[in-house]
Scaffold this motif. Sequence first.
Motif, short mmCIF file in Angstrom:
data_model
loop_
_atom_site.label_atom_id
_atom_site.label_comp_id
_atom_site.label_asym_id
_atom_site.label_seq_id
_atom_site.Cartn_x
_atom_site.Cartn_y
_atom_site.Cartn_z
N ALA A 348 -24.75 8.47 -30.67
CA ALA A 348 -26.00 8.02 -30.06
C ALA A 348 -25.94 6.53 -29.77
O ALA A 348 -25.15 5.78 -30.34
CB ALA A 348 -27.17 8.32 -31.01
N SER A 349 -26.82 6.13 -28.86
CA SER A 349 -26.96 4.70 -28.54
C SER A 349 -28.26 4.13 -29.07
O SER A 349 -28.43 2.90 -29.10
CB SER A 349 -26.90 4.50 -27.02
N GLU A 350 -29.17 4.99 -29.51
CA GLU A 350 -30.45 4.50 -30.02
C GLU A 350 -31.02 5.52 -31.01
O GLU A 350 -30.85 6.73 -30.85
CB GLU A 350 -31.43 4.28 -28.88
N VAL A 351 -31.68 4.98 -32.02
CA VAL A 351 -32.34 5.81 -33.04
C VAL A 351 -33.75 5.29 -33.20
O VAL A 351 -33.98 4.06 -33.24
CB VAL A 351 -31.59 5.74 -34.38
N ARG A 352 -34.70 6.20 -33.30
CA ARG A 352 -36.10 5.83 -33.54
C ARG A 352 -36.51 6.37 -34.91
O ARG A 352 -36.31 7.55 -35.21
CB ARG A 352 -37.01 6.40 -32.46
N VAL A 353 -37.12 5.48 -35.69
CA VAL A 353 -37.59 5.84 -37.04
C VAL A 353 -39.09 5.59 -37.08
O VAL A 353 -39.55 4.47 -36.77
CB VAL A 353 -36.87 5.02 -38.13
N ARG A 354 -39.83 6.62 -37.47
CA ARG A 354 -41.29 6.48 -37.56
C ARG A 354 -41.75 7.00 -38.92
O ARG A 354 -41.39 8.11 -39.32
CB ARG A 354 -41.97 7.27 -36.44
N LEU A 355 -42.54 6.20 -39.59
CA LEU A 355 -43.08 6.56 -40.91
C LEU A 355 -44.59 6.37 -40.86
O LEU A 355 -45.08 5.25 -40.65
CB LEU A 355 -42.46 5.69 -42.00
N ARG A 356 -45.33 7.46 -41.07
CA ARG A 356 -46.78 7.44 -40.99
C ARG A 356 -47.36 8.20 -42.18
O ARG A 356 -46.76 9.15 -42.70
CB ARG A 356 -47.27 8.10 -39.68
N ALA A 357 -48.55 7.77 -42.57
CA ALA A 357 -49.30 8.46 -43.63
C ALA A 357 -50.52 9.10 -43.01
O ALA A 357 -51.40 8.40 -42.49
CB ALA A 357 -49.71 7.48 -44.73
N GLY A 358 -50.57 10.45 -43.03
CA GLY A 358 -51.71 11.18 -42.50
C GLY A 358 -52.62 11.66 -43.62
O GLY A 358 -52.50 11.21 -44.78
N PRO A 359 -53.53 12.56 -43.31
CA PRO A 359 -54.44 13.10 -44.34
C PRO A 359 -53.69 13.91 -45.39
O PRO A 359 -53.31 15.04 -45.16
CB PRO A 359 -55.41 13.99 -43.54
N GLY A 360 -53.46 13.29 -46.53
CA GLY A 360 -52.82 13.99 -47.63
C GLY A 360 -51.33 14.16 -47.52
O GLY A 360 -50.71 14.78 -48.40
N ARG A 361 -50.69 13.62 -46.47
CA ARG A 361 -49.25 13.81 -46.30
C ARG A 361 -48.61 12.55 -45.76
O ARG A 361 -49.25 11.74 -45.07
CB ARG A 361 -48.94 14.99 -45.36
#
Length: 420
Positions: A348-361
Amino acid sequence: MSALWRINLLVTLFFTLVGAACLALLLRQAGQDVRRELVAAEAVVEYLRGAALRDPSALLPHLTGNLRHVRVHHLDEPVAEPPPGPLQRGLAHWLYPVADHPGEALRLADGSRVRISVDPRDEVDEIRDSLQQLLVLFGVALGLSLLAIRWAVRRGLRVLDELLGALRQVSRGDLQARLPLHSSAESQRLAGHFNQMAVSLERVKAENAELTQALLALQERERRQLAQALHDDLGQYLAGIRAQLFLLRSVTGQLPVVNCTAQALEINCQHLQDGFRALVRDLYPVVLERLELADAIRLLGEQWQQAHGIACRMQLADELPPLSGEAKAHLYRLLQEALTNVVRHAAASEVRVRLRAGPGRLRLLVRDDGRGAERLGCGGIGLRSMRERARCLGGELRLLTRPGAGLALCLSVPLEGVGP
């Protein structure tokens, strides 16, 4: 008490209740019919009494011998018939109590004495025969039912015995135990589910053995790499520093040589420090003890991008819920392994990392633009370790891919199970 005895007891009780109800209905209906017939027979008795008083020849045996429900008893003649038994007396009393008092004897014109009365013995015999037939019928039906139940239950118990034997084999570690297929659909379903369970356990055992071997191999490889790093890299730097120190002792009066040697010492010390930091970072994420989770992940992405030249785009929540130290380590290591797999397999040439806190998870998404795959197999030790860490977090790990579209790793973790 075994299941077969309990079933036999229940069936016997059921037949007893049904038989008692049928006997009660039979006696009730027979009693009503017999009473009507015996009341009608009283008129015949009164007629014969009057006829006998007028003409004793009216009671000749060939005239009265075939009469039903009427008994002509010549008192001057000896009694030839046996006395009735207790069952006959009881039924006669219940059917027609008047028959217990046959009335007074008549003295006829020829000087003989005779007693004419209603006689329920024929009806009693019929009812007794009906009761006996009904009891025999119920007895035969009960016997056949118990035999059929024994045959059917024995077959079911044989399947149960086979299941218990197979479970004992499984409990002893023999996962090759299988149940044979019988003719009944229930036993076939039971055998099918058990055999499928045994196959799954055997596959899991094989996967665990393979994983154990892979972990041992990884452990030996990491030890070998650590030993090589300490010997080839850090050891060389230490040897160079020692030689340069000896050189400093011998050239204390030559300032340019001292400056050059000091600069080389500084470079070697920097390499030594970088090497030790890399080893420590690979052995344990110390940054988790000094930084918040989001900052540690951001630093991991920056170092990974610098080391491999692949763009790493971070989208991290400003505020993440508090997590336990163990949960932080699992999440950090899972992301670290996902980035390592991108370097090894994705191109790959690019990686996307996303970290989110939702309702209870808490949700983590790692997506690359690599070559992807048609489908994912069992995977190597990296993928298995990520799945095991997701299981330790109590979360769900999903991998989505298709050729030319890269791979997306989605982790969903319940917050109630990973809090401090």
